[in-house]
Design a protein around this motif. Sequence first.
Motif, PDB file in Angstrom:
ATOM      1  N   ARG A  95       3.719  -0.619   7.971  1.00 55.66           N
ATOM      2  CA  ARG A  95       4.516  -1.321   6.968  1.00 55.66           C
ATOM      3  C   ARG A  95       4.260  -0.730   5.570  1.00 55.66           C
ATOM      4  NH1 ARG A  95       6.819  -6.048   8.122  1.00 55.66           N
ATOM      5  NH2 ARG A  95       5.674  -6.327  10.055  1.00 55.66           N
TER       6      ARG A  95
ATOM      7  N   ARG B 222      11.094  -7.866   1.205  1.00 57.34           N
ATOM      8  CA  ARG B 222      11.482  -7.350  -0.117  1.00 57.34           C
ATOM      9  C   ARG B 222      12.593  -6.303  -0.034  1.00 57.34           C
ATOM     10  NH1 ARG B 222       6.182  -7.380  -0.573  1.00 57.34           N
ATOM     11  NH2 ARG B 222       5.957  -5.136  -0.460  1.00 57.34           N
ATOM     12  N   ARG B 223      12.803  -5.740   1.157  1.00 53.92           N
ATOM     13  CA  ARG B 223      13.848  -4.717   1.295  1.00 53.92           C
ATOM     14  C   ARG B 223      14.871  -5.116   2.353  1.00 53.92           C
ATOM     15  NH1 ARG B 223       9.284  -2.409  -0.324  1.00 53.92           N
ATOM     16  NH2 ARG B 223       9.347  -0.747  -1.873  1.00 53.92           N
TER      17      ARG B 223
ATOM     18  N   GLN C   7       4.629  -5.102  -7.397  1.00 49.40           N
ATOM     19  CA  GLN C   7       4.833  -6.191  -6.431  1.00 49.40           C
ATOM     20  C   GLN C   7       4.547  -5.694  -5.008  1.00 49.40           C
ATOM     21  OE1 GLN C   7       8.800  -7.757  -6.071  1.00 49.40           O
ATOM     22  NE2 GLN C   7       8.077  -9.751  -5.372  1.00 49.40           N
ATOM     23  N   ASP C   8       4.956  -4.467  -4.704  1.00 48.40           N
ATOM     24  CA  ASP C   8       4.626  -3.876  -3.396  1.00 48.40           C
ATOM     25  C   ASP C   8       3.111  -3.867  -3.178  1.00 48.40           C
ATOM     26  OD1 ASP C   8       7.148  -3.341  -2.472  1.00 48.40           O
ATOM     27  OD2 ASP C   8       7.099  -1.188  -2.893  1.00 48.40           O
TER      28      ASP C   8
ATOM     29  N   HIS D 139       6.853   5.056  -4.079  1.00 42.55           N
ATOM     30  CA  HIS D 139       5.866   5.066  -5.158  1.00 42.55           C
ATOM     31  C   HIS D 139       5.560   6.485  -5.616  1.00 42.55           C
ATOM     32  CE1 HIS D 139       4.089   0.932  -3.769  1.00 42.55           C
ATOM     33  NE2 HIS D 139       5.396   0.903  -3.941  1.00 42.55           N
TER      34      HIS D 139
ATOM     35  N   ASP E 106       8.879 -13.208   0.042  1.00 45.25           N
ATOM     36  CA  ASP E 106       8.390 -12.250  -0.952  1.00 45.25           C
ATOM     37  C   ASP E 106       7.503 -11.171  -0.336  1.00 45.25           C
ATOM     38  OD1 ASP E 106       9.747 -13.718  -2.803  1.00 45.25           O
ATOM     39  OD2 ASP E 106       7.983 -14.781  -3.565  1.00 45.25           O
ATOM     40  N   VAL E 107       6.760 -11.545   0.724  1.00 46.09           N
ATOM     41  CA  VAL E 107       5.815 -10.577   1.291  1.00 46.09           C
ATOM     42  C   VAL E 107       6.490  -9.689   2.340  1.00 46.09           C
ATOM     43  CG1 VAL E 107       3.645 -10.283   2.565  1.00 46.09           C
ATOM     44  CG2 VAL E 107       3.822 -12.051   0.823  1.00 46.09           C
ATOM     45  N   TYR E 108       7.374 -10.271   3.154  1.00 43.15           N
ATOM     46  CA  TYR E 108       7.869  -9.517   4.318  1.00 43.15           C
ATOM     47  C   TYR E 108       9.340  -9.105   4.261  1.00 43.15           C
ATOM     48  CZ  TYR E 108       3.407 -10.551   6.489  1.00 43.15           C
ATOM     49  OH  TYR E 108       2.064 -10.617   6.768  1.00 43.15           O
TER      50      TYR E 108
ATOM     51  N   LEU F 289      -3.328 -21.171   7.253  1.00 43.39           N
ATOM     52  CA  LEU F 289      -2.737 -19.892   7.650  1.00 43.39           C
ATOM     53  C   LEU F 289      -1.448 -20.142   8.440  1.00 43.39           C
ATOM     54  CD1 LEU F 289      -3.522 -16.834   7.545  1.00 43.39           C
ATOM     55  CD2 LEU F 289      -4.541 -17.140   9.803  1.00 43.39           C
TER      56      LEU F 289
ATOM     57  N   SER G 291       0.889 -12.667   9.051  1.00 47.41           N
ATOM     58  CA  SER G 291       0.527 -14.023   8.676  1.00 47.41           C
ATOM     59  C   SER G 291       0.268 -14.096   7.182  1.00 47.41           C
ATOM     60  CB  SER G 291      -0.701 -14.462   9.475  1.00 47.41           C
ATOM     61  OG  SER G 291      -1.721 -13.500   9.336  1.00 47.41           O
ATOM     62  N   LEU G 292       0.205 -15.319   6.671  1.00 50.24           N
ATOM     63  CA  LEU G 292      -0.114 -15.517   5.258  1.00 50.24           C
ATOM     64  C   LEU G 292      -0.620 -16.943   5.034  1.00 50.24           C
ATOM     65  CD1 LEU G 292       2.495 -17.318   4.349  1.00 50.24           C
ATOM     66  CD2 LEU G 292       3.543 -15.103   3.971  1.00 50.24           C
ATOM     67  N   HIS G 293      -1.217 -17.151   3.873  1.00 52.42           N
ATOM     68  CA  HIS G 293      -1.709 -18.483   3.515  1.00 52.42           C
ATOM     69  C   HIS G 293      -0.704 -19.183   2.616  1.00 52.42           C
ATOM     70  CE1 HIS G 293      -5.833 -18.260   5.022  1.00 52.42           C
ATOM     71  NE2 HIS G 293      -5.762 -16.979   4.749  1.00 52.42           N
TER      72      HIS G 293
ATOM     73  N   ALA H 176      -4.619 -10.109   5.613  1.00 50.01           N
ATOM     74  CA  ALA H 176      -4.261 -10.808   6.847  1.00 50.01           C
ATOM     75  C   ALA H 176      -4.809 -10.067   8.061  1.00 50.01           C
ATOM     76  CB  ALA H 176      -2.738 -10.961   6.944  1.00 50.01           C
TER      77      ALA H 176
ATOM     78  N   GLU I  47       6.721   1.737   2.698  1.00 51.38           N
ATOM     79  CA  GLU I  47       7.039   1.347   1.323  1.00 51.38           C
ATOM     80  C   GLU I  47       6.449   2.302   0.286  1.00 51.38           C
ATOM     81  OE1 GLU I  47       7.408  -3.394   2.351  1.00 51.38           O
ATOM     82  OE2 GLU I  47       5.788  -2.753   1.040  1.00 51.38           O
TER      83      GLU I  47
ATOM     84  N   LEU J 296      -1.888  -8.163   0.625  1.00 50.85           N
ATOM     85  CA  LEU J 296      -1.771  -9.318   1.523  1.00 50.85           C
ATOM     86  C   LEU J 296      -1.691  -8.905   2.992  1.00 50.85           C
ATOM     87  CD1 LEU J 296       0.584 -11.631  -0.543  1.00 50.85           C
ATOM     88  CD2 LEU J 296      -1.853 -11.880  -0.155  1.00 50.85           C
ATOM     89  N   TYR J 297      -0.940  -7.840   3.303  1.00 51.05           N
ATOM     90  CA  TYR J 297      -0.895  -7.383   4.706  1.00 51.05           C
ATOM     91  C   TYR J 297      -2.316  -7.086   5.186  1.00 51.05           C
ATOM     92  CZ  TYR J 297       3.970  -5.824   3.548  1.00 51.05           C
ATOM     93  OH  TYR J 297       5.265  -5.717   3.125  1.00 51.05           O
TER      94      TYR J 297
ATOM     95  N   GLY K  56       1.862  -7.039  -2.130  1.00 53.90           N
ATOM     96  CA  GLY K  56       2.227  -7.209  -0.723  1.00 53.90           C
ATOM     97  C   GLY K  56       1.290  -6.436   0.193  1.00 53.90           C
ATOM     98  N   HIS K  57       0.968  -5.200  -0.191  1.00 52.72           N
ATOM     99  CA  HIS K  57       0.075  -4.383   0.640  1.00 52.72           C
ATOM    100  C   HIS K  57      -1.308  -5.023   0.744  1.00 52.72           C
ATOM    101  CE1 HIS K  57       2.718  -0.622  -0.351  1.00 52.72           C
ATOM    102  NE2 HIS K  57       3.358  -1.579   0.285  1.00 52.72           N
TER     103      HIS K  57
END
Lengths: 94, 312
Positions: free
Chosen positions: B153, A44-45, B73-74, B161, A40-42, A7, A25-27, B84, B157, B80-81, B77-78
């Motif tokens: 977060r 993107r914009r 892709q969003d 959608h 890519d996760v945090y 992590l 956080s991420l793995h 976590a 986003e 994964l948030y 990401g969601h």
Amino acid sequence: MNHEEPLWEVFIRSRQGLDHKHVGSLHAADAPTAIENARDVYTRRMEGVSIWVVASRDIHASSPEDAASFYDPANDKIYRHPTFYDLPDEVKHM
Amino acid sequence: MTPMPEQEIFDGKVSREVKIEPRDWMPDNYRRTLIRQISQHAHSEIVGMLPEANWITRAPSLKRKVTLLAKVQDEAGHGLYLYAAAETLGISREEMTRQLLSGEAKYSSIFNYPTLTWADIGAIGWLVDGAAIMNQVPLCRASYGPYARAMIRICKEESFHQRQGFEILLTLCRGSEEQHNMAQDALNRWWWPSLMMFGPPDDASPHTAQSMQWKIKRFSNDELRQKFVDMCAQQVSVLGLRIPDDRLAWNETRGHYDFGEIDWEEFRNVLKGNGPCNRERMEDRISAYEEGSWVREAALAHAEKKKQPQTP
């Protein structure tokens, strides 16, 4: 071998001149992959111009249970604040 | 029994709207409830990618295709948030994945319906993401810090959608008669399952009272469902479509729209695994996990190798 990827805590500087701030956080298997995943996760914009990743196991933290005694030394030192000092109104810009 | 001091500290924080953070003391049941709710939510985001991914290669224009790719892709990401956030409560990612793939964990019943036409992508954006936003905005104020921050977060986003979905339907509704009918057909199929997304009615939702007391939930299922119906009943007129409910009517006294009976038998049946796509969704997740295993192994092996001192 542990099959779970470690992590990482992610910190992002949103624009030049600001501090890096913890965002989550991420793995990932290693640091370069963690940085790419964090992008890519945090971001993107366009949320960041710089990324730090730190292995979560390397973070040492103070304990919430000890908060009262731990922060006690600062608790009674109001003389560290500017408002503690009374000055006459005639004194400007201080 | 007098409550433990930790319990008092916890209750005090919750009532003063002070967030609970991962290392703070919390009741076991609060922790369990959050793990269940956050992981189900994460699973829903991940499984929710599947019905839409079905149309990426067949989107009608390049613009629609990049939009759909960005949206899917969003959702990754969601997921994964949220995973976590759940991990901060002491459950591992591996364990959550295991629970999803074994069928032990639930995900939103809505993703067990098929996307038969392009109009379904519009209907999902407008209705499914619309319902999700209605649920999620109050969760930005949830008492558990990492969950609330993840939701803020996500909500930022999510708005695109819903808007892109409405735009897809609007384009179809202003097109040929065939396109208009396709949009109506999608609304007919997605309307009732979308209302089910808010969960069982309040009198059959045993956890609601406790979750509201803990300030995880801020509104009951029925309150949110009503808000959603009121919103859609207004918006549908812009599309020139008809919501498939003969009993939908403005009620002056209540200040809300009345609406028909939801088929809760269908809801329970889909949750039990008997919806049109439950099996397909699980098979897709399992094969993605299995076929991706060599990538995970290779990444770990590579990281391990990099750690060894380099020989000249």
